[in-house]
Design a protein around this motif. Structure first.
Motif, PDB file in Angstrom:
ATOM      1  N   UNK A  31      55.740  27.220  -6.172  1.00 44.99           N
ATOM      2  CA  UNK A  31      55.863  25.587  -5.324  1.00 44.99           C
ATOM      3  C   UNK A  31      54.713  25.367  -4.765  1.00 44.99           C
ATOM      4  N   UNK A  32      53.946  24.186  -4.416  1.00 45.95           N
ATOM      5  CA  UNK A  32      53.410  24.288  -3.230  1.00 45.95           C
ATOM      6  C   UNK A  32      54.368  23.116  -2.514  1.00 45.95           C
ATOM      7  N   UNK A  33      54.927  22.839  -1.638  1.00 47.96           N
ATOM      8  CA  UNK A  33      55.557  21.955  -0.943  1.00 47.96           C
ATOM      9  C   UNK A  33      55.194  21.729   0.331  1.00 47.96           C
ATOM     10  N   UNK A  34      54.824  20.572   0.621  1.00 47.94           N
ATOM     11  CA  UNK A  34      53.545  19.896   1.925  1.00 47.94           C
ATOM     12  C   UNK A  34      54.022  18.203   1.599  1.00 47.94           C
ATOM     13  N   UNK A  35      54.106  17.707   2.456  1.00 46.39           N
ATOM     14  CA  UNK A  35      53.965  16.205   2.739  1.00 46.39           C
ATOM     15  C   UNK A  35      52.313  15.812   2.698  1.00 46.39           C
ATOM     16  N   UNK A  36      51.360  16.503   2.642  1.00 44.06           N
ATOM     17  CA  UNK A  36      50.208  16.068   2.988  1.00 44.06           C
ATOM     18  C   UNK A  36      49.582  16.156   1.615  1.00 44.06           C
ATOM     19  N   UNK A  37      49.406  14.779   1.256  1.00 45.47           N
ATOM     20  CA  UNK A  37      48.512  15.048  -0.653  1.00 45.47           C
ATOM     21  C   UNK A  37      47.405  16.006  -0.478  1.00 45.47           C
ATOM     22  N   UNK A  38      47.110  15.887   0.073  1.00 42.10           N
ATOM     23  CA  UNK A  38      45.094  15.841   0.168  1.00 42.10           C
ATOM     24  C   UNK A  38      45.186  17.937   0.003  1.00 42.10           C
ATOM     25  N   UNK A  39      46.085  17.762   0.663  1.00 38.41           N
ATOM     26  CA  UNK A  39      46.793  19.672   0.755  1.00 38.41           C
ATOM     27  C   UNK A  39      47.479  20.317  -0.242  1.00 38.41           C
ATOM     28  N   UNK A  40      47.768  19.026  -1.154  1.00 38.14           N
ATOM     29  CA  UNK A  40      48.814  19.842  -2.026  1.00 38.14           C
ATOM     30  C   UNK A  40      47.557  19.958  -2.972  1.00 38.14           C
ATOM     31  N   UNK A  41      47.034  18.766  -3.489  1.00 41.68           N
ATOM     32  CA  UNK A  41      46.027  18.802  -4.563  1.00 41.68           C
ATOM     33  C   UNK A  41      44.911  20.097  -4.126  1.00 41.68           C
TER      34      UNK A  41
ATOM     35  N   UNK B 131      62.193  16.478   5.857  1.00 43.59           N
ATOM     36  CA  UNK B 131      63.241  17.268   5.460  1.00 43.59           C
ATOM     37  C   UNK B 131      62.321  18.690   5.747  1.00 43.59           C
ATOM     38  N   UNK B 132      62.572  19.030   7.381  1.00 42.25           N
ATOM     39  CA  UNK B 132      61.932  20.542   7.718  1.00 42.25           C
ATOM     40  C   UNK B 132      62.136  21.887   6.740  1.00 42.25           C
ATOM     41  N   UNK B 133      60.633  22.044   7.170  1.00 42.79           N
ATOM     42  CA  UNK B 133      60.461  23.707   7.035  1.00 42.79           C
ATOM     43  C   UNK B 133      62.095  24.508   6.369  1.00 42.79           C
ATOM     44  N   UNK B 134      62.268  24.486   7.808  1.00 44.79           N
ATOM     45  CA  UNK B 134      64.292  25.109   8.357  1.00 44.79           C
ATOM     46  C   UNK B 134      64.868  24.521   7.827  1.00 44.79           C
ATOM     47  N   UNK B 135      65.163  22.974   7.469  1.00 44.51           N
ATOM     48  CA  UNK B 135      66.342  23.072   6.835  1.00 44.51           C
ATOM     49  C   UNK B 135      66.138  22.842   4.735  1.00 44.51           C
ATOM     50  N   UNK B 136      64.361  23.254   4.727  1.00 42.97           N
ATOM     51  CA  UNK B 136      64.405  23.653   3.022  1.00 42.97           C
ATOM     52  C   UNK B 136      65.404  24.826   2.885  1.00 42.97           C
TER      53      UNK B 136
ATOM     54  N   UNK C 136      56.545  28.791  15.151  1.00 44.52           N
ATOM     55  CA  UNK C 136      57.587  28.647  14.454  1.00 44.52           C
ATOM     56  C   UNK C 136      59.201  28.869  14.748  1.00 44.52           C
ATOM     57  N   UNK C 137      60.153  28.393  15.115  1.00 45.12           N
ATOM     58  CA  UNK C 137      61.187  28.464  15.517  1.00 45.12           C
ATOM     59  C   UNK C 137      61.845  28.843  14.286  1.00 45.12           C
ATOM     60  N   UNK C 138      61.567  29.651  13.606  1.00 43.77           N
ATOM     61  CA  UNK C 138      62.008  30.219  11.709  1.00 43.77           C
ATOM     62  C   UNK C 138      63.440  30.561  12.388  1.00 43.77           C
ATOM     63  N   UNK C 139      64.535  29.571  11.889  1.00 51.41           N
ATOM     64  CA  UNK C 139      65.854  30.446  11.458  1.00 51.41           C
ATOM     65  C   UNK C 139      65.956  30.495  10.137  1.00 51.41           C
ATOM     66  N   UNK C 140      65.892  31.184   9.323  1.00 54.12           N
ATOM     67  CA  UNK C 140      65.936  31.240   7.385  1.00 54.12           C
ATOM     68  C   UNK C 140      64.841  32.323   7.296  1.00 54.12           C
ATOM     69  N   UNK C 141      65.052  33.324   6.332  1.00 52.58           N
ATOM     70  CA  UNK C 141      64.227  33.664   6.138  1.00 52.58           C
ATOM     71  C   UNK C 141      63.087  33.534   5.247  1.00 52.58           C
ATOM     72  N   UNK C 142      62.197  34.195   5.490  1.00 53.92           N
ATOM     73  CA  UNK C 142      61.116  33.684   5.048  1.00 53.92           C
ATOM     74  C   UNK C 142      59.831  35.226   4.786  1.00 53.92           C
ATOM     75  N   UNK C 143      58.880  35.224   3.194  1.00 55.49           N
ATOM     76  CA  UNK C 143      58.028  36.417   3.007  1.00 55.49           C
ATOM     77  C   UNK C 143      57.224  36.289   4.084  1.00 55.49           C
ATOM     78  N   UNK C 144      56.902  35.465   4.826  1.00 57.29           N
ATOM     79  CA  UNK C 144      55.125  35.675   5.725  1.00 57.29           C
ATOM     80  C   UNK C 144      55.029  33.854   6.386  1.00 57.29           C
ATOM     81  N   UNK C 145      54.966  33.846   7.743  1.00 58.38           N
ATOM     82  CA  UNK C 145      54.264  32.762   7.854  1.00 58.38           C
ATOM     83  C   UNK C 145      52.437  32.548   7.779  1.00 58.38           C
ATOM     84  N   UNK C 146      51.972  31.736   7.915  1.00 61.66           N
ATOM     85  CA  UNK C 146      50.353  31.564   7.811  1.00 61.66           C
ATOM     86  C   UNK C 146      50.331  30.248   8.788  1.00 61.66           C
ATOM     87  N   UNK C 147      49.507  30.275   9.917  1.00 65.16           N
ATOM     88  CA  UNK C 147      49.482  29.226  10.510  1.00 65.16           C
ATOM     89  C   UNK C 147      48.092  28.565  10.003  1.00 65.16           C
ATOM     90  N   UNK C 148      48.338  27.187  10.292  1.00 66.84           N
ATOM     91  CA  UNK C 148      47.269  25.958   9.999  1.00 66.84           C
ATOM     92  C   UNK C 148      46.407  26.086  10.804  1.00 66.84           C
TER      93      UNK C 148
END
Length: 135
Positions: A22-32, A76-81, A103-115
């Motif tokens: 699943x790709x979840x991003x508000x930027x339609x061009x990036x999702x595409x 919705x922010x990534x943190x809220x998701x 990013x100040x991440x409060x949640x479990x993530x497998x990794x972070x990639x900077x854009x």
């Protein structure tokens, strides 16, 4: 762009089922772009420009092998998701994509990639998360 956007899957001759992402991003061009890239790499991909739609699909039982999640979105922010996933008891590896330096991440993530992220690095992380079953 409407959500969700299914991408064409790999050829039916593959001996194993391809990993779904699943790709979840508000930027339609990036999702595409990610739909095109990842489907070319053999993944089954669904893109969402609205995180609530992705959460709804997950709540109804969809279990992708990984979720690529934008950290900053207007709905919705990534943190809220991540909090919504945890509250619903949904366990899925999440790779956070962030334009924020630290990013100040409060949640479990497998990794972070900077854009902007390196495509080869993204593919390497996805291969690790999915076990490269689509290859």
């Amino acid at each position: 762009m409407s959500s969700p956007v299914p991408a064409p899957g790999p050829a039916a001759t593959s001996p194993r089922a391809p990993a779904e992402i699943f790709v979840v991003d508000d930027d339609p061009a990036l999702v595409e772009s990610l739909l095109d890239l990842l489907s070319d790499e053999g993944y089954r991909v669904q893109g969402f420009t609205r995180p609530l739609e992705a959460l709804d699909r997950l709540a109804r039982g969809a279990r992708p092998r990984a979720v690529l999640l934008d950290y900053v979105m207007p709905e919705m922010t990534g943190e809220e998701f991540l909090a919504a996933l945890a509250a619903a008891g949904i366990e899925v590896p999440v790779l956070l994509l962030s334009g924020v330096n630290e990013p100040n991440i409060r949640g479990v993530v497998a990794g972070v990639l900077a854009k902007p992220f390196d495509v080869d690095r993204l593919l390497a992380v996805l291969d690790r998360l999915t076990g490269a079953v689509q290859r």
